[in-house]
Design a protein around this motif. Structure first.
Motif, PDB file in Angstrom:
ATOM      1  N   GLU A   1       0.703  -1.188  -0.004  1.00 48.52           N
ATOM      2  CA  GLU A   1       0.006  -0.051   0.002  1.00 48.52           C
ATOM      3  C   GLU A   1       0.651   1.174   0.057  1.00 48.52           C
ATOM      4  N   THR A   2       1.846   1.140   0.538  1.00 49.51           N
ATOM      5  CA  THR A   2       2.823   2.272   0.730  1.00 49.51           C
ATOM      6  C   THR A   2       4.280   1.849   0.032  1.00 49.51           C
ATOM      7  N   GLY A   3       5.217   3.101   0.055  1.00 51.55           N
ATOM      8  CA  GLY A   3       6.359   2.784  -0.205  1.00 51.55           C
ATOM      9  C   GLY A   3       7.264   1.874   0.937  1.00 51.55           C
ATOM     10  N   GLU A   4       6.832   2.145   2.061  1.00 48.90           N
ATOM     11  CA  GLU A   4       7.344   1.310   3.133  1.00 48.90           C
ATOM     12  C   GLU A   4       7.224  -0.151   2.858  1.00 48.90           C
ATOM     13  N   ASP A   5       6.019  -0.815   2.250  1.00 47.93           N
ATOM     14  CA  ASP A   5       5.869  -1.894   1.934  1.00 47.93           C
ATOM     15  C   ASP A   5       6.845  -2.402   1.071  1.00 47.93           C
ATOM     16  N   LEU A   6       6.999  -1.537   0.002  1.00 48.03           N
ATOM     17  CA  LEU A   6       8.027  -1.929  -1.177  1.00 48.03           C
ATOM     18  C   LEU A   6       9.567  -2.472  -0.587  1.00 48.03           C
ATOM     19  N   LEU A   7       9.934  -1.883   0.700  1.00 49.21           N
ATOM     20  CA  LEU A   7      11.012  -2.143   1.426  1.00 49.21           C
ATOM     21  C   LEU A   7      11.182  -3.729   1.830  1.00 49.21           C
ATOM     22  N   THR A   8       9.816  -4.250   2.043  1.00 46.56           N
ATOM     23  CA  THR A   8       9.676  -5.605   2.576  1.00 46.56           C
ATOM     24  C   THR A   8       9.518  -6.638   1.288  1.00 46.56           C
ATOM     25  N   VAL A   9       8.588  -6.022   0.252  1.00 47.34           N
ATOM     26  CA  VAL A   9       8.234  -6.916  -0.674  1.00 47.34           C
ATOM     27  C   VAL A   9       9.425  -7.157  -1.915  1.00 47.34           C
ATOM     28  N   LEU A  10       9.933  -6.213  -2.276  1.00 38.49           N
ATOM     29  CA  LEU A  10      11.079  -6.125  -3.323  1.00 38.49           C
ATOM     30  C   LEU A  10      12.180  -7.340  -3.017  1.00 38.49           C
ATOM     31  N   PRO A  11      12.812  -6.957  -1.801  1.00 41.48           N
ATOM     32  CA  PRO A  11      13.791  -8.064  -1.506  1.00 41.48           C
ATOM     33  C   PRO A  11      13.405  -9.395  -1.544  1.00 41.48           C
ATOM     34  N   MET A  12      12.018  -9.694  -1.169  1.00 43.82           N
ATOM     35  CA  MET A  12      11.350 -10.888  -1.239  1.00 43.82           C
ATOM     36  C   MET A  12      11.339 -11.514  -2.512  1.00 43.82           C
ATOM     37  N   LEU A  13      10.853 -10.846  -3.282  1.00 39.35           N
ATOM     38  CA  LEU A  13      10.640 -11.066  -4.659  1.00 39.35           C
ATOM     39  C   LEU A  13      12.015 -11.492  -5.618  1.00 39.35           C
ATOM     40  N   HIS A  14      13.075 -10.516  -5.304  1.00 38.10           N
ATOM     41  CA  HIS A  14      14.447 -10.873  -5.857  1.00 38.10           C
ATOM     42  C   HIS A  14      15.215 -11.913  -5.184  1.00 38.10           C
TER      43      HIS A  14
END
Length: 251
Positions: free
Chosen positions: A202-215
């Motif tokens: 929902e927020t930019g903070e959430d990308l900090l969690t999701v992006l490393p998991m995807l990579h």
């Protein structure tokens, strides 16, 4: 069989994920594209599971006036579903009813359980890209003995809420919704169980969690959500640490 109701908005800039565009390098248009990508992956996870997908769209008369366009909301959401699934002839596509998300979710669950006689119903927003067929099926197994099964997410959110009986849905999806939903289940005299935690976006903070998991999953050769991963790769989104602070950057 669990009906997996994906409560979807038409992926229009400013309407979907507005906080993401305000708190990350993504524009409103890109945030809408990411939302559409996550919806596609959610539709696929539901179809590949043992459940039945219900594409539950918010119609034009429930959208703010500034987000009503010449393309009907139903057509916009159908287009996303068709892009993910192809033929929609066997997919239920129905409009939401209610003035708030809580009301719309509650109306969907109550109608399917009490009027249509479905055995269990799950409510999904479609912004949890790591939702998988396995998680949907795991929740379905738990629903055989437990009337409320919840999927906790970060910041007290809930990415998956499934029911075999109704609860009081008024303001159930606000504040710390995982706690509220569990409490409403308890208040209704229903047992509550959980499936593993997954992040939502929902927020930019959430990308900090999701992006490393995807990579990390891609590097390890594990399954990734196809459409979301393609979007992330196209924009070159990554998390970097500079001066001890993490931030999202793009290629």
């Amino acid at each position: 069989m669990t009906v997996v109701a994906v409560l979807a908005d038409p992926p229009r800039p400013g309407l979907v994920l507005p906080n993401l565009a305000e708190t990350s390098p993504l524009t409103e248009s890109e945030a809408a594209d990411l939302y559409a990508a996550m919806l596609r992956d959610t539709f696929l996870a539901a179809v590949r599971s043992g459940g039945e997908l219900l594409v539950n769209y918010r119609p034009d008369d429930l959208l703010p006036d500034e987000f009503v366009t010449d393309e009907p909301a139903a057509a916009a959401v159908r287009a996303v579903a068709a892009d993910a699934l192809g033929d929609l002839s066997d997919v239920r596509v129905e409009k939401q009813v209610g003035s708030t998300f809580d009301a719309r979710a509650g109306n969907t669950v109550s109608h399917l359980l009490n009027t249509e006689g479905e055995q269990s119903v799950a409510v999904v927003r479609g912004n949890a890209p790591l939702l998988t067929r396995t998680l949907v099926d795991s929740a379905a197994m738990k629903l055989r003995s437990t009337p409320v099964v919840l999927g906790p997410s970060t910041d007290g959110r809930c990415y998956y809420a499934a029911f075999t009986d109704t609860i009081d849905f008024a303001e159930a999806f606000t504040a710390s919704e995982i706690e509220t939903l569990a409490a409403r289940g308890h208040d209704a005299g229903l047992d509550v169980d959980f499936v593993p935690m997954q992040p939502t976006i929902e927020t930019g903070e959430d990308l900090l969690t999701v992006l490393p998991m995807l990579h990390a999953r891609r590097e390890a050769g594990r399954i990734v959500p196809k459409h979301t991963a393609e979007f992330v790769a196209e924009l070159g989104l990554r998390v970097v640490a500079e001066d001890g602070e993490k931030r999202v950057v793009r290629a």
